[in-house]
Design a protein around this motif. Structure first.
Motif, PDB file in Angstrom:
ATOM      1  N   LEU A  34      -9.483  -8.219   4.397  1.00 27.56           N
ATOM      2  CA  LEU A  34     -10.040  -7.857   3.087  1.00 27.56           C
ATOM      3  C   LEU A  34     -10.326  -6.361   3.016  1.00 27.56           C
ATOM      4  N   SER A  35     -10.886  -5.802   4.081  1.00 25.26           N
ATOM      5  CA  SER A  35     -11.170  -4.361   4.089  1.00 25.26           C
ATOM      6  C   SER A  35      -9.871  -3.559   4.065  1.00 25.26           C
ATOM      7  N   TYR A  36      -8.853  -4.033   4.792  1.00 27.66           N
ATOM      8  CA  TYR A  36      -7.556  -3.355   4.779  1.00 27.66           C
ATOM      9  C   TYR A  36      -6.904  -3.436   3.402  1.00 27.66           C
ATOM     10  N   ALA A  37      -7.098  -4.564   2.710  1.00 32.68           N
ATOM     11  CA  ALA A  37      -6.450  -4.783   1.415  1.00 32.68           C
ATOM     12  C   ALA A  37      -6.890  -3.772   0.369  1.00 32.68           C
ATOM     13  N   ASN A  38      -8.079  -3.203   0.528  1.00 30.27           N
ATOM     14  CA  ASN A  38      -8.548  -2.198  -0.430  1.00 30.27           C
ATOM     15  C   ASN A  38      -7.580  -1.033  -0.550  1.00 30.27           C
ATOM     16  N   SER A  39      -6.853  -0.739   0.530  1.00 32.04           N
ATOM     17  CA  SER A  39      -5.925   0.386   0.526  1.00 32.04           C
ATOM     18  C   SER A  39      -4.703   0.158  -0.354  1.00 32.04           C
ATOM     19  N   CYS A  40      -4.436  -1.097  -0.717  1.00 33.36           N
ATOM     20  CA  CYS A  40      -3.271  -1.352  -1.571  1.00 33.36           C
ATOM     21  C   CYS A  40      -3.650  -1.837  -2.972  1.00 33.36           C
ATOM     22  N   LEU A  41      -4.947  -2.016  -3.241  1.00 34.25           N
ATOM     23  CA  LEU A  41      -5.375  -2.516  -4.550  1.00 34.25           C
ATOM     24  C   LEU A  41      -5.562  -1.403  -5.575  1.00 34.25           C
ATOM     25  N   ASN A  42      -6.025  -0.229  -5.130  1.00 35.49           N
ATOM     26  CA  ASN A  42      -6.334   0.846  -6.075  1.00 35.49           C
ATOM     27  C   ASN A  42      -5.175   1.241  -6.984  1.00 35.49           C
ATOM     28  N   PRO A  43      -3.924   1.370  -6.473  1.00 36.41           N
ATOM     29  CA  PRO A  43      -2.821   1.737  -7.377  1.00 36.41           C
ATOM     30  C   PRO A  43      -2.649   0.776  -8.546  1.00 36.41           C
ATOM     31  N   PHE A  44      -2.890  -0.511  -8.313  1.00 38.63           N
ATOM     32  CA  PHE A  44      -2.765  -1.488  -9.391  1.00 38.63           C
ATOM     33  C   PHE A  44      -3.877  -1.307 -10.423  1.00 38.63           C
TER      34      PHE A  44
ATOM     35  N   GLY B 182       0.808  -1.213   0.000  1.00 35.80           N
ATOM     36  CA  GLY B 182       0.000   0.000   0.000  1.00 35.80           C
ATOM     37  C   GLY B 182       0.842   1.265   0.000  1.00 35.80           C
ATOM     38  N   LEU B 183       1.890   1.292   0.827  1.00 39.46           N
ATOM     39  CA  LEU B 183       2.758   2.461   0.876  1.00 39.46           C
ATOM     40  C   LEU B 183       3.460   2.690  -0.461  1.00 39.46           C
ATOM     41  N   THR B 184       3.978   1.610  -1.039  1.00 42.12           N
ATOM     42  CA  THR B 184       4.684   1.731  -2.319  1.00 42.12           C
ATOM     43  C   THR B 184       3.747   2.192  -3.428  1.00 42.12           C
ATOM     44  N   GLY B 185       2.605   1.523  -3.555  1.00 43.38           N
ATOM     45  CA  GLY B 185       1.669   1.831  -4.632  1.00 43.38           C
ATOM     46  C   GLY B 185       1.063   3.211  -4.523  1.00 43.38           C
ATOM     47  N   ASN B 186       0.586   3.566  -3.321  1.00 43.08           N
ATOM     48  CA  ASN B 186      -0.068   4.866  -3.156  1.00 43.08           C
ATOM     49  C   ASN B 186       0.926   6.023  -3.243  1.00 43.08           C
ATOM     50  N   THR B 187       2.158   5.803  -2.780  1.00 45.68           N
ATOM     51  CA  THR B 187       3.193   6.827  -2.942  1.00 45.68           C
ATOM     52  C   THR B 187       3.453   7.090  -4.420  1.00 45.68           C
TER      53      THR B 187
END
Length: 321
Positions: free
Chosen positions: A289-299, A45-50
């Motif tokens: 699963l709810s937490y995972a949403n924070s790292c899926l959007n960048p992809f 999440g940090l890598t993708g959203n950054t």
């Protein structure tokens, strides 16, 4: 904080250390697996959203209305992943060592994570609907500017802040069986206040925005179908279709990740569930699963937006050279 065990008296989700001593091998496995899963979500999440934040802020061709809302989505996800290590520490220590200020801060960011994503998606859906309506009627949207999108985004953050204020007020340090826990401490009768808080989250954080989005997309599809019949489908150009499709996919992934969380609220309100290893495992899965949403959007942006991929490559090449 973590959706591990539902205490119907206090209304809080907490870890019972006695579970770790039970004979079932499932409990220790859960205990070891969850920090690993959360750490992966945090790193990705940090890598993708950054990367998303960097590209939208630095690339001139990425400064569009839709990307402004995507930027705010990425900021909300980035905030959550930044504090996820503290949640992991709380989980491993089986108590809260960071004080009441940090307790209120972390819970407020958790609540921002619940509410901000769905409301930015609602705004994006409204924007898509207005674009379709304007295209059907051959109107120009002079008010739809990058600056206006900034103002709308600020209004969304203020609105979400007002929504989560009750949670910040009730977030306190509470001694549970000799261990300090960061939980919601409600007045008496606690069970009634807990039920009200869950109903509040369900209605304000899910039912209202999702219903709004569904109505908007239903009307949008109707107008698109009507437009095809009258204009042979030439009113919407390819770029607008791609943006609408991307917003729809982001919405679908968000609902996939968050619907089980809100359905569990309904179950918790209507059923007295025994804390068996299976129930605990399902609770772990729903939270992850709810937490995972924070790292899926960048992809999703990387796969669905050609401009994002091109801008990211250019920026990487510039930094490399």
């Amino acid at each position: 904080m973590d959706s591990i065990s539902l205490n119907s008296e206090t209304g809080n989700l907490s870890i019972n250390s006695s579970w770790l001593n039970e004979s079932s091998p499932m409990i220790p496995n859960f205990y070891l697996a969850i920090p690993l899963i959360y750490s992966v979500i945090c790193a990705v999440g940090l890598t993708g959203n950054t990367a998303v934040i960097y590209v939208i802020l630095k690339a001139p061709n990425m400064k569009t209305v839709t990307n402004m809302f995507i930027l705010n989505l990425a900021i909300a996800d980035e905030l959550f992943t930044l504090v996820l290590p503290i949640n992991i520490a709380d989980y491993l220590l089986l108590q809260w060592p960071f004080g009441e200020f940090m307790c209120k801060l972390i819970i407020s960011i958790d609540q921002y994570n619940i509410f901000s994503s769905i409301y930015f998606l609602t705004v994006m859906s409204i924007d898509r609907y207005l674009v379709v309506v304007a295209t059907v009627k051959s109107r120009k949207m002079s008010y739809r500017t990058y600056r206006a999108a900034k103002t709308v985004s600020l209004c969304v953050w203020i609105f979400v802040t007002v929504i989560i204020l009750p949670f910040i007020i009730f977030a306190k340090i509470h001694d549970e069986y000799g261990r300090l826990q960061c939980v919601f401490v409600f007045p008496n009768p606690e069970s009634m206040w807990w039920q009200m808080s869950r109903i509040y989250t369900l209605i304000v954080g899910f039912t209202i925005p999702v219903s709004t989005i569904c109505i908007l997309y239903t009307m949008m599809l109707y107008k698109l179908r009507h437009m095809r019949l009258n204009t042979n489908g030439k009113a919407l150009d390819k770029a607008k279709k791609k943006v609408t499709f991307m917003v729809l996919i982001i919405l679908a992934v968000c609902l996939f990740c968050w619907t089980p969380y809100h359905l569990s609220t309904v179950v918790a309100l209507t059923t007295d569930i025994p804390q068996t290893p299976l129930v605990i495992g399902i609770s772990f899965f729903i939270t992850s699963l709810s937490y995972a949403n924070s790292c899926l959007n960048p992809f999703l942006y990387a796969f669905l937006d050609d401009n994002f991929r091109k801008s990211f490559r250019k920026l990487v090449e510039c930094r490399t050279s």
